[in-house]
Design a protein around this motif. Structure first.
Motif, PDB file in Angstrom:
ATOM      1  N   ARG A 280       0.833  -1.209   0.000  1.00  0.00           N
ATOM      2  CA  ARG A 280       0.000   0.000   0.000  1.00  0.00           C
ATOM      3  C   ARG A 280       0.866   1.257   0.000  1.00  0.00           C
ATOM      4  NH1 ARG A 280      -3.749  -0.665   5.021  1.00  0.00           N
ATOM      5  NH2 ARG A 280      -1.725  -1.283   5.880  1.00  0.00           N
ATOM      6  N   ILE A 281       0.381   2.284  -0.659  1.00  0.00           N
ATOM      7  CA  ILE A 281       1.135   3.524  -0.813  1.00  0.00           C
ATOM      8  C   ILE A 281       0.882   4.429   0.389  1.00  0.00           C
ATOM      9  CG2 ILE A 281       1.500   5.532  -2.300  1.00  0.00           C
ATOM     10  CD1 ILE A 281       0.310   3.853  -4.592  1.00  0.00           C
ATOM     11  N   PRO A 282       1.960   4.943   1.045  1.00  0.00           N
ATOM     12  CA  PRO A 282       1.750   5.904   2.147  1.00  0.00           C
ATOM     13  C   PRO A 282       1.010   7.133   1.625  1.00  0.00           C
ATOM     14  CG  PRO A 282       4.023   5.112   2.107  1.00  0.00           C
ATOM     15  CD  PRO A 282       3.391   4.636   0.844  1.00  0.00           C
ATOM     16  N   PHE A 283      -0.065   7.496   2.308  1.00  0.00           N
ATOM     17  CA  PHE A 283      -0.911   8.580   1.803  1.00  0.00           C
ATOM     18  C   PHE A 283      -0.176   9.916   1.794  1.00  0.00           C
ATOM     19  CE2 PHE A 283      -4.741  11.406   2.037  1.00  0.00           C
ATOM     20  CZ  PHE A 283      -5.252  11.039   0.796  1.00  0.00           C
ATOM     21  N   ASP A 284       0.759  10.133   2.738  1.00  0.00           N
ATOM     22  CA  ASP A 284       1.461  11.422   2.761  1.00  0.00           C
ATOM     23  C   ASP A 284       2.417  11.570   1.578  1.00  0.00           C
ATOM     24  OD1 ASP A 284       2.954   9.374   4.411  1.00  0.00           O
ATOM     25  OD2 ASP A 284       4.495  10.917   4.330  1.00  0.00           O
ATOM     26  N   LEU A 285       2.741  10.463   0.898  1.00  0.00           N
ATOM     27  CA  LEU A 285       3.579  10.555  -0.298  1.00  0.00           C
ATOM     28  C   LEU A 285       2.856  11.303  -1.416  1.00  0.00           C
ATOM     29  CD1 LEU A 285       6.162   9.672  -1.867  1.00  0.00           C
ATOM     30  CD2 LEU A 285       4.957   7.582  -2.464  1.00  0.00           C
ATOM     31  N   LEU A 286       1.514  11.305  -1.363  1.00  0.00           N
ATOM     32  CA  LEU A 286       0.736  11.940  -2.419  1.00  0.00           C
ATOM     33  C   LEU A 286       0.820  13.462  -2.386  1.00  0.00           C
ATOM     34  CD1 LEU A 286      -2.467   9.721  -2.487  1.00  0.00           C
ATOM     35  CD2 LEU A 286      -0.277   9.382  -3.601  1.00  0.00           C
ATOM     36  N   THR A 287       1.424  14.018  -1.348  1.00  0.00           N
ATOM     37  CA  THR A 287       1.579  15.477  -1.281  1.00  0.00           C
ATOM     38  C   THR A 287       2.796  15.945  -2.080  1.00  0.00           C
ATOM     39  OG1 THR A 287       2.866  15.277   0.778  1.00  0.00           O
ATOM     40  CG2 THR A 287       0.481  15.580   0.977  1.00  0.00           C
ATOM     41  N   THR A 288       3.555  15.016  -2.657  1.00  0.00           N
ATOM     42  CA  THR A 288       4.754  15.379  -3.410  1.00  0.00           C
ATOM     43  C   THR A 288       4.385  15.789  -4.833  1.00  0.00           C
ATOM     44  OG1 THR A 288       5.117  13.090  -4.125  1.00  0.00           O
ATOM     45  CG2 THR A 288       6.135  13.781  -2.054  1.00  0.00           C
ATOM     46  N   LEU A 289       5.300  16.516  -5.465  1.00  0.00           N
ATOM     47  CA  LEU A 289       5.088  16.959  -6.844  1.00  0.00           C
ATOM     48  C   LEU A 289       5.058  15.776  -7.804  1.00  0.00           C
ATOM     49  CD1 LEU A 289       7.386  20.128  -6.957  1.00  0.00           C
ATOM     50  CD2 LEU A 289       4.891  20.046  -6.796  1.00  0.00           C
ATOM     51  N   GLU A 290       5.865  14.721  -7.500  1.00  0.00           N
ATOM     52  CA  GLU A 290       5.866  13.540  -8.360  1.00  0.00           C
ATOM     53  C   GLU A 290       4.484  12.894  -8.414  1.00  0.00           C
ATOM     54  OE1 GLU A 290       9.939  13.213  -6.207  1.00  0.00           O
ATOM     55  OE2 GLU A 290       8.000  14.162  -5.877  1.00  0.00           O
ATOM     56  N   ALA A 291       3.830  12.787  -7.255  1.00  0.00           N
ATOM     57  CA  ALA A 291       2.499  12.175  -7.210  1.00  0.00           C
ATOM     58  C   ALA A 291       1.482  13.027  -7.965  1.00  0.00           C
ATOM     59  CB  ALA A 291       2.061  11.983  -5.757  1.00  0.00           C
ATOM     60  N   GLU A 292       1.567  14.336  -7.794  1.00  0.00           N
ATOM     61  CA  GLU A 292       0.639  15.227  -8.500  1.00  0.00           C
ATOM     62  C   GLU A 292       0.824  15.112 -10.014  1.00  0.00           C
ATOM     63  OE1 GLU A 292      -0.767  19.926  -8.563  1.00  0.00           O
ATOM     64  OE2 GLU A 292       0.794  19.248  -7.178  1.00  0.00           O
ATOM     65  N   LYS A 293       2.070  14.961 -10.445  1.00  0.00           N
ATOM     66  CA  LYS A 293       2.340  14.802 -11.874  1.00  0.00           C
ATOM     67  C   LYS A 293       1.739  13.501 -12.399  1.00  0.00           C
ATOM     68  CE  LYS A 293       6.065  14.971 -15.289  1.00  0.00           C
ATOM     69  NZ  LYS A 293       7.517  15.103 -15.510  1.00  0.00           N
ATOM     70  N   VAL A 294       1.832  12.429 -11.586  1.00  0.00           N
ATOM     71  CA  VAL A 294       1.220  11.152 -11.984  1.00  0.00           C
ATOM     72  C   VAL A 294      -0.290  11.327 -12.153  1.00  0.00           C
ATOM     73  CG1 VAL A 294       0.707   8.801 -11.225  1.00  0.00           C
ATOM     74  CG2 VAL A 294       3.003   9.718 -10.938  1.00  0.00           C
ATOM     75  N   TYR A 295      -0.918  12.086 -11.237  1.00  0.00           N
ATOM     76  CA  TYR A 295      -2.363  12.340 -11.331  1.00  0.00           C
ATOM     77  C   TYR A 295      -2.695  13.103 -12.614  1.00  0.00           C
ATOM     78  CZ  TYR A 295      -6.832  14.655 -10.518  1.00  0.00           C
ATOM     79  OH  TYR A 295      -8.105  15.142 -10.661  1.00  0.00           O
ATOM     80  N   GLN A 296      -1.913  14.134 -12.911  1.00  0.00           N
ATOM     81  CA  GLN A 296      -2.152  14.910 -14.133  1.00  0.00           C
ATOM     82  C   GLN A 296      -2.003  14.034 -15.370  1.00  0.00           C
ATOM     83  OE1 GLN A 296       0.723  18.034 -13.648  1.00  0.00           O
ATOM     84  NE2 GLN A 296      -0.517  19.188 -12.177  1.00  0.00           N
ATOM     85  N   ASN A 297      -0.997  13.156 -15.357  1.00  0.00           N
ATOM     86  CA  ASN A 297      -0.823  12.225 -16.482  1.00  0.00           C
ATOM     87  C   ASN A 297      -1.997  11.257 -16.577  1.00  0.00           C
ATOM     88  OD1 ASN A 297       1.640  13.407 -17.079  1.00  0.00           O
ATOM     89  ND2 ASN A 297       2.838  11.886 -15.956  1.00  0.00           N
ATOM     90  N   HIS A 298      -2.527  10.861 -15.402  1.00  0.00           N
ATOM     91  CA  HIS A 298      -3.683   9.954 -15.372  1.00  0.00           C
ATOM     92  C   HIS A 298      -4.899  10.611 -16.022  1.00  0.00           C
ATOM     93  CE1 HIS A 298      -6.677   7.120 -13.907  1.00  0.00           C
ATOM     94  NE2 HIS A 298      -7.302   8.101 -13.300  1.00  0.00           N
ATOM     95  N   VAL A 299      -5.138  11.870 -15.678  1.00  0.00           N
ATOM     96  CA  VAL A 299      -6.275  12.591 -16.270  1.00  0.00           C
ATOM     97  C   VAL A 299      -6.079  12.730 -17.771  1.00  0.00           C
ATOM     98  CG1 VAL A 299      -7.535  14.771 -16.311  1.00  0.00           C
ATOM     99  CG2 VAL A 299      -6.759  13.836 -14.129  1.00  0.00           C
TER     100      VAL A 299
END
Length: 697
Positions: A280-299
């Motif tokens: 499972r992915i630590p939820f606080d990791l999602l506050t990083t720019l890398e995670a946000e970029k993955v979300y933007q790529n997902h959209v």
């Protein structure tokens, strides 16, 4: 000469590591009393000392030299701290020594271990005349030689340390393991234990950071899959910010299977980094720019995928408009005619071939069906065939000659082997019409009837009273509430308002209500309606506009059709529906007469009760009288379903059957076998005949 040394309880010097760690070394006291002296080493600090004059130091050394020279013993001057040397201090020392007979100056640095051993070696050579004249190496040359030794030893020691791959390892454990290794001992000799420990600590930190980096990379790589699971609907997230998307994910049922919320953060400073089996992915990791970029790529991927699907469908429609594409025609013969098509340019070669393959399958299937229909139309061609022999070549030529004028025959020109096979199968079927020779294969009506009866009748007696076994004295009522634009939830809230802890009082009896409100527009409508955990006794269908009424009507028809086709449960087809008219708060009575009339018409068509909105309900949407009336209807329907269940009739011998029915159905008929047999299978008095008879009731 002999000198007397005073060393009360002074410990003998062993090495630099001894300072502060005396207990870890052999404790030997300096001897007292007279001690024979064979030579002297005068140390002069040539660095820039604090609050100290070099002239005073040189004057002290000069006086000391005068006293020591009286002993006639060899003397060497050690210029210390040459790594921080002041040049004119060193020149003064050398000038001082040059005025003295046999006085040698050795430039040293204890910090870098330069010429330290040379001092003592030179002194020994001066004491022992047989050893020859001491060779003094200049500081810079000695420094270069020493540094080369240190670099070589450091490189070997670092390679030795790099064999440690577990960042949990401790210095104490590793040093004990390596203490007899020559590379380890050489480095300790040249640089000391403190530097060795620092080198080890840096290596351990690098191992830990590398482990964290790999874990982070794994989490970031796994994030797209988690987003596909939790945020797969483009309409929900296309214009959603990352922070709002995080809040939405937390509300999803599958959130805990994809992410873990840690008590302490950040995650890379907790013991979670060692839980390699927890993917499972630590939820606080999602506050990083890398995670946000993955979300933007997902959209962007969802947008691109939506556009790709649209273009594939558009290209499919383009192919449907091209009349000259025939069954079996290769893609290479068609591609030149679609080169300028917008959809073709957008999609990939693989997608265009996949769409064309799907189009070919459709037109081939249609052409084969039309060819089969044509063969039935030309039944006169097969009248005079020998039932027990293969048709002669002349007869086959005659058949082909007649059929070749038909467009449906020519349509399979590029699939001549398939066309010939269909013709031979048709001939075999005409004279031997069995399920084994049926042209529909597994879609043969005979096979489907046998499968349906085998699957349904064996379970009929067992399942007929499971749901309503205790319906006569029912205490709990499961209600499915169907509505549009939140109307179902509003009705559920109104019922709960009139209840106490989900218990509803009706006609002097307490019923436990389990409400399941679902929006009619939900894509999961059919899957939520009937599950192993929730089997409704009835369905309230609430509406407040012509649009919502029509939508409700379509949903009920879809539910009943689904019940008839999949036959998940015999009672699903008999699920009682109740139409309920809700008041309109914005227009009190303007549309009510029309809605009342339309609602009653739909109820008559569906053969279900219609509950009107009583006068005096405004400004509320629902009235207590409505709910009681609707609930009574459901309870009566449940009781009726229970009463009609009767014991299975006595199975008779087939020869004594009261009624024999011959059912004729064409294989490939659009009407399903379930629908044709539903009058029998839905009857509570219907059961299987003798074992092994799969076509008798």
């Amino acid at each position: 000469a002999a000198s007397k040394l005073q060393s009360a309880e002074k410990l003998m010097y062993i090495c630099t590591d001894q300072l502060g760690l005396e207990q870890d070394f052999e404790q030997k006291q300096m001897p007292e009393g007279k001690l024979s002296i064979d030579g002297f080493l005068l140390c002069i600090d040539v660095s820039q000392g604090c609050n100290r004059k070099f002239d005073d130091q040189l004057k002290f050394v000069n006086n000391l030299y005068i006293q020591l020279s009286k002993s006639k013993k060899p003397i060497i001057i050690a210029a210390t701290k040459c790594d921080e040397c002041v040049d004119h201090y060193l020149r003064e020392v050398q000038a001082f020594a040059s005025n003295k007979k046999n006085l040698v100056v050795v430039e040293t640095s204890a910090r870098f271990n330069v010429n330290v051993e040379t001092c003592f070696t030179a002194l020994v050579q001066m004491m022992d005349k047989t050893r020859g004249k001491p060779k003094i190496i200049p500081y810079l040359d000695a420094y270069k030689t020493q540094r080369q030794l240190v670099v070589t030893a450091t490189d070997k020691f670092e390679k030795l340390v790099q064999t440690v791959r577990d960042y949990h390892a401790t210095w104490k454990t590793v040093s004990n393991k390596l203490k007899n290794h020559p590379d380890y001992e050489e480095y300790i000799h040249l640089e000391g234990t403190k530097k060795a420990k620092n080198t080890f600590s840096k290596h351990i930190e690098q191992l830990k950071q590398e482990h964290i980096r790999k874990r982070k990379e794994e989490y970031i790589n796994a994030l797209p899959r988690a987003l596909n699971t939790l945020l797969s609907n483009l309409d929900e997230i296309e214009h959603l910010s990352w922070s709002d998307a995080l809040k939405l994910m937390e509300k999803r049922p599958d959130f805990q299977s994809c992410f873990v919320v840690l008590e302490k953060t950040p995650w890379d400073e907790t013991d979670h980094i060692d839980k390699v089996n927890d993917r499972r992915i630590p939820f606080d990791l999602l506050t990083t720019l890398e995670a946000e970029k993955v979300y933007q790529n997902h959209v962007q991927h969802l947008i691109s995928e939506k556009r790709r699907v649209e273009m594939k469908e558009k290209f499919k429609k383009t192919l449907e408009k091209i009349q000259f594409i025939s069954p079996g025609q290769p893609w290479e013969e068609v591609i030149c005619f679609v080169m300028e098509d917008e959809a073709f340019k957008y999609i990939t070669d693989a997608d265009s071939k996949e769409v064309y393959g799907r189009h070919q399958r459709e037109i081939v299937e249609k052409a084969k069906e039309e060819f089969q229909e044509m063969l039935f139309e030309h039944s006169e061609l097969f009248y005079d065939l020998d039932l027990n022999a293969t048709p002669s070549s002349d007869k086959m030529s005659e058949i082909h000659a007649v059929l070749s004028e038909e467009p449906r025959y020519k349509a399979l020109q590029k699939l001549a082997p398939d066309r010939e096979s269909l013709l031979l199968k048709h001939i075999g079927f005409v004279y031997h019409p069995t399920k084994e020779t049926c042209l529909s294969g597994q879609n043969c009506t005979d096979i489907k009837v046998e499968q349906l009866l085998a699957n349904s009748l064996l379970q009929l007696d067992h399942g007929r009273s499971n749901l309503y076994h205790d319906s006569a004295n029912i205490d709990k009522v499961n209600l499915f509430i169907l509505g549009k634009d939140g109307l179902a939830q509003e009705l559920a809230n109104e019922i709960r308002t009139q209840s106490t802890d989900d218990e509803y009082a009706l006609d002097g009896k307490i019923y436990e209500l389990d409400l399941r409100p679902v929006d009619a527009k939900s894509p999961y409508l059919l899957t939520q309606l009937w599950t192993s955990a929730f089997k409704p006794h009835g369905c309230f269908c609430v509406f407040n506009s012509i649009e919502s009424l029509n939508f409700i009507g379509e949903c009920i028809a879809k539910i009943r059709a689904e019940a008839s086709q999949i036959r998940r449960d015999k009672y699903m087809a008999n699920l009682p529906f109740t139409l309920i008219l809700a008041n309109q708060r914005d227009s009190v009575s303007k549309n009510l007469p029309i809605l009342r009339h339309q609602g009653q018409q739909l109820a008559n068509k569906l053969q279900c009760p219609f509950v009107d909105v009583p006068a005096g309900t405004y400004p509320r949407k629902f009235n207590e009288t409505q709910i009681k009336q609707a609930l009574r209807g459901v309870l009566e329907a449940v009781k009726h379903n229970f009463d009609v269940v009767s014991p299975a009739p006595t199975i008779k011998d087939l020869s004594e059957a009261d009624l024999r029915i011959v059912m004729c159905a064409m294989c490939g008929d659009p009407f399903s076998v379930d629908l044709i047999l539903s009058p029998f299978l839905d009857s509570h008095s219907c059961s299987a005949a003798q074992a092994g008879q799969n076509n008798s009731l």
